[in-house]
Scaffold this active site. Structure first.
Site, PDB file in Angstrom:
ATOM      1  N   GLU A   1       0.762  -1.512  14.178  1.00  0.00           N
ATOM      2  CA  GLU A   1      -0.013  -0.570  13.350  1.00  0.00           C
ATOM      3  C   GLU A   1      -1.418  -0.487  13.911  1.00  0.00           C
ATOM      4  O   GLU A   1      -1.985  -1.502  14.325  1.00  0.00           O
ATOM      5  CB  GLU A   1      -0.140  -1.040  11.890  1.00  0.00           C
ATOM      6  CG  GLU A   1       1.092  -0.910  11.060  1.00  0.00           C
ATOM      7  CD  GLU A   1       0.891  -1.383   9.609  1.00  0.00           C
ATOM      8  OE1 GLU A   1      -0.249  -1.338   9.100  1.00  0.00           O
ATOM      9  OE2 GLU A   1       1.891  -1.801   9.005  1.00  0.00           O
TER      10      GLU A   1
ATOM     11  N   ASP B   1       0.822  -1.209   0.000  1.00  0.00           N
ATOM     12  CA  ASP B   1       0.000   0.000   0.000  1.00  0.00           C
ATOM     13  C   ASP B   1       0.862   1.268   0.000  1.00  0.00           C
ATOM     14  O   ASP B   1       0.706   2.125   0.868  1.00  0.00           O
ATOM     15  CB  ASP B   1      -0.911  -0.065   1.242  1.00  0.00           C
ATOM     16  CG  ASP B   1      -1.854   1.118   1.330  1.00  0.00           C
ATOM     17  OD1 ASP B   1      -2.324   1.582   0.281  1.00  0.00           O
ATOM     18  OD2 ASP B   1      -2.100   1.582   2.462  1.00  0.00           O
TER      19      ASP B   1
HETATM   20  C1  GCB Z   1      -1.505  -2.330   6.693  1.00  0.00           C
HETATM   21  C2  GCB Z   1      -0.209  -2.279   5.991  1.00  0.00           C
HETATM   22  C3  GCB Z   1       0.172  -0.877   5.560  1.00  0.00           C
HETATM   23  C4  GCB Z   1      -1.059  -0.159   5.014  1.00  0.00           C
HETATM   24  C5  GCB Z   1      -2.094  -0.068   6.105  1.00  0.00           C
HETATM   25  C6  GCB Z   1      -3.375   0.602   5.596  1.00  0.00           C
HETATM   26  O1  GCB Z   1      -1.818  -3.272   7.371  1.00  0.00           O
HETATM   27  O2  GCB Z   1       0.832  -2.874   6.708  1.00  0.00           O
HETATM   28  O3  GCB Z   1       1.176  -0.959   4.591  1.00  0.00           O
HETATM   29  O4  GCB Z   1      -0.758   1.088   4.497  1.00  0.00           O
HETATM   30  O5  GCB Z   1      -2.415  -1.352   6.554  1.00  0.00           O
HETATM   31  O6  GCB Z   1      -3.556   1.794   5.790  1.00  0.00           O
HETATM   32  O7  GCB Z   1      -4.154  -0.093   4.973  1.00  0.00           O
END
Ligand code: GCB
Length: 639
Positions: free
Chosen positions: A533, A200
């Site tokens: 995250e 992403d």
């Molecule tokens: C995730 C990914 C990250 C994305 C994020 C999102 O789990 O690790 O690369 O940008 O979610 O915002 O969807």
């Protein structure tokens, strides 16, 4: 004694890598010539993207092969022009630069001249004066070639450096990708193809970090490895210097403190330096004097029948330890709680190109926020950034580009072999940074797939063997079936987006789901957990109350709700929280992205959204509880 034996044992493991990749530094024996600035550029838009090789564009000046444009280095090329076909280009692009090399570098036979590329995405081939000197697979990491003999051949003309870079991703690259040819003539033009990726962020390409020439003597310090420890007031720096160019050399190793006083020295190529009254390297907000660095000066002398050689290299050294228990992350034997961010190398116009104003601004913002750490999501960041972390005491989880591994064919032997190579290169580059406290081997791979178990066992075991001094993790999502790497990691890192990707719009589910997430992972593995995250998109300036998705209020509500659960669990086994994301960043175009991912608490231009203030208040409060604020931060006066 046991401590020293341990230091010896782990150092041998770190030395499995046999050639060095020391950051190029000037010294009394080494000169540097930065090639940042304007390069000549041409994208190979031929149907098979191969005209450059077929017609050997490297043999003459690029400008003689066809139309060229100016291209800044370092920078991604994608956003530099108004041409969308260059923004979305897939294939080979060609860069060229002519350099006037100091005469002494050419005439002095005792001098080695090295060409170094900080990183280029993703596959690079390099020629000097039309002759190939090296090629390298993978972005984000440096590569080098010795070019002295080539520039000696033509002493009259400037030295012409040509670099061809290809951004095509395959099932075996990191990150992986596929090329899809669209053959339906009713829907697509002739020869139409697209690059599919499973991550992403925008697939920026080009020469992203500085290219430079540097010299060393013919006999030189090729690598240095340090591993540190301490007992009471005494610090131990176990080091190993590897020398290239001669079988024997005399070495003098001196450890200097910040004031330039020698605190320990040795004449051996390897050994342990003892530092009395050691000043440990501490993270930001954990000590009033964070980021303390010594300087290890290595002085080499050698001689052969023709000449004598002298080389000097100074390596910054922070003395600290890292340990993990089943509920804690310890730095210098004290519990460390990660209150930090996930970042991207990403900004307007330069894309992923190294940019000093941006780097310094980001550090100022992280400090303003009270962030003590970040994860290099989803690839290794520039060494210049890690050096800033060393100096400022910002703790780093160093991630390799193992992102978007979603296709079962990307778990094969060729993929694994490349992934192991990338870990070798990453550890070789970053092993001496005190700020780097953990390796992350991948982000959210489709680890529920059957071959993933062996793949991750091999990868994690290999990484631990490379560097037994640091814990290893891989980042999973909230799908428990994807736990195949978890038995081997030291710390479980989980990403989850409750009330966003799951139950969108339902903020009320966060407490129950987040609580269950932590209990399940801890219950199964009894390892400390980092929320690696969490977050929600917020389009800056979009408001609604009660909160609705994509507004600043919704982002705030998600953060607050997560924080309540973090506060319950951090007393137990949750050892950190990293917001997704520090700043908005560019992505591929798609129906879920409004000109990029908007989960930043800062905009892409680094202006705060409402969420930044929530995080700031929280992080300073956490720092007050868990750390020691430096005297110059008069919290909470600035809130
Ligand atoms: C995730 C990914 C990250 C994305 C994020 C999102 O789990 O690790 O690369 O940008 O979610 O915002 O969807």
């Amino acid at each position: 004694m046991l401590r020293l034996l341990w230091l010896f044992a782990v150092l041998d493991a770190v030395l499995l890598l046999d050639t060095g990749m020391l950051f190029p530094r000037e010294s009394s024996s080494r000169e540097l010539k930065e090639l940042s600035g304007l390069w000549v550029f041409r994208a190979d838009k031929s149907p098979n993207r191969n005209q450059g090789f077929e017609r050997a564009w490297y043999k003459s000046r690029l400008g003689e092969t066809g139309p060229v444009i100016d291209m800044p280095v370092p920078a991604s090329y994608n956003d530099i022009t108004q041409d969308s076909t260059l923004r979305d280009f897939i294939g080979w692009v060609w860069y060229e630069r002519e350099v006037v090399v100091p005469a002494r570098w050419i005439t002095d036979e005792g001098t080695r001249v090295v060409l170094r590329v900080g990183s280029a995405h993703y596959y690079s081939v390099v020629w000097v004066n039309g002759e190939k000197v090296t090629e390298h697979a993978g972005g984000h990491l440096p590569f080098e070639a010795e070019i002295g003999s080539l520039i000696q051949k033509d002493r009259i003309h400037p030295c012409r450096i040509t670099i061809a870079v290809n951004n095509t991703l395959t099932l075996e690259t990191l990150p992986p990708g596929t090329i899809q040819h669209m053959n339906d003539p009713i829907k697509y033009p002739d020869g139409y193809f697209v690059q599919n990726t499973y991550f992403d962020f925008f697939n920026y390409a080009g020469i992203h970090r500085p290219v430079l020439l540097y010299t060393t003597p013919k006999v030189y310090v090729d690598d240095i490895t340090v591993v540190t420890d301490f007992l009471d007031n005494t610090g131990f720096v176990r080091y190993q210097v590897s020398v290239k160019g001669a079988a024997t050399a005399t070495l003098k190793v001196t450890l200097m403190d910040k004031d330039g006083h020698c605190v320990a020295s040795s004449n051996e190529a390897s050994g342990v330096l003892k530092v009395v009254d050691v000043k440990l390297w501490w993270p930001y907000l954990m000590h009033e004097n964070p980021g303390y660095l010594y300087s290890m000066e290595v002085h080499l002398m050698a001689a052969d029948e023709r000449s004598t050689y002298e080389d000097v290299y100074a390596l910054p050294v922070g003395i600290r330890t890292v340990k993990v228990t089943n509920t804690q992350f310890l730095i210098n034997n004290k519990p460390f709680y990660f209150h930090g961010v996930n970042k991207h190398e990403d900004s307007d116009i330069r894309g992923k190109g190294l940019d000093w104003p941006l780097i310094v601004k980001d550090f100022n913002l992280m400090k303003w926020l009270g962030a003590n750490s970040f994860r290099t999501s989803h690839y290794p960041y520039a060494e210049e950034i890690l050096q800033m972390c060393d100096r400022h005491g910002i703790v780093v989880i160093d991630e390799c580009p193992g992102v978007g591994i979603k296709d079962i064919r990307s778990f094969g032997n060729a993929s694994l072999a490349h992934h192991l190579d990338v870990m070798d290169e990453l550890v070789r580059r970053d092993k001496n940074h005190p700020s780097v406290v953990m390796w992350s081997v991948a982000n959210e791979p489709a680890a529920e797939m059957q071959p993933a178990a062996l793949y991750f066992k091999t990868l994690i075991t290999h990484t631990k063997a490379l560097d037994p001094t640091r814990p290893v993790t891989f980042i999973t999502d909230s799908n428990y079936a994807r736990d195949k790497g978890a038995p081997y990691v030291d710390v479980v890192c989980v990403n989850s987006y409750f009330s966003w990707y799951h139950d969108p719009g339902h903020l009320e589910v966060i407490p129950i789901q987040l609580n269950a997430q932590f209990e399940n992972w801890y219950g199964k593995y009894q390892k400390p957990i980092i929320q690696s995250e969490y977050g929600a998109d917020a389009v800056p300036g979009l408001h609604s109350d009660p909160p609705m998705m994509f507004t600043e209020e919704y982002q705030n509500a998600v953060l607050r709700s997560y924080h309540d659960i973090f506060d319950q669990k951090r007393k137990q086994y949750v050892i950190g929280e990293l917001i997704w994301n520090f700043a908005d960043f560019m992505t591929a175009q798609g129906i879920t992205r409004v000109v990029g991912n908007k989960k930043g608490i800062f905009t892409r231009q680094r202006q705060p959204k409402a969420g930044a203030f929530i995080l700031k208040e929280r992080y300073w409060r956490l720092a007050n509880e868990t750390g020691k604020l430096p005297p110059w931060t008069k919290y909470p006066c600035s809130l």
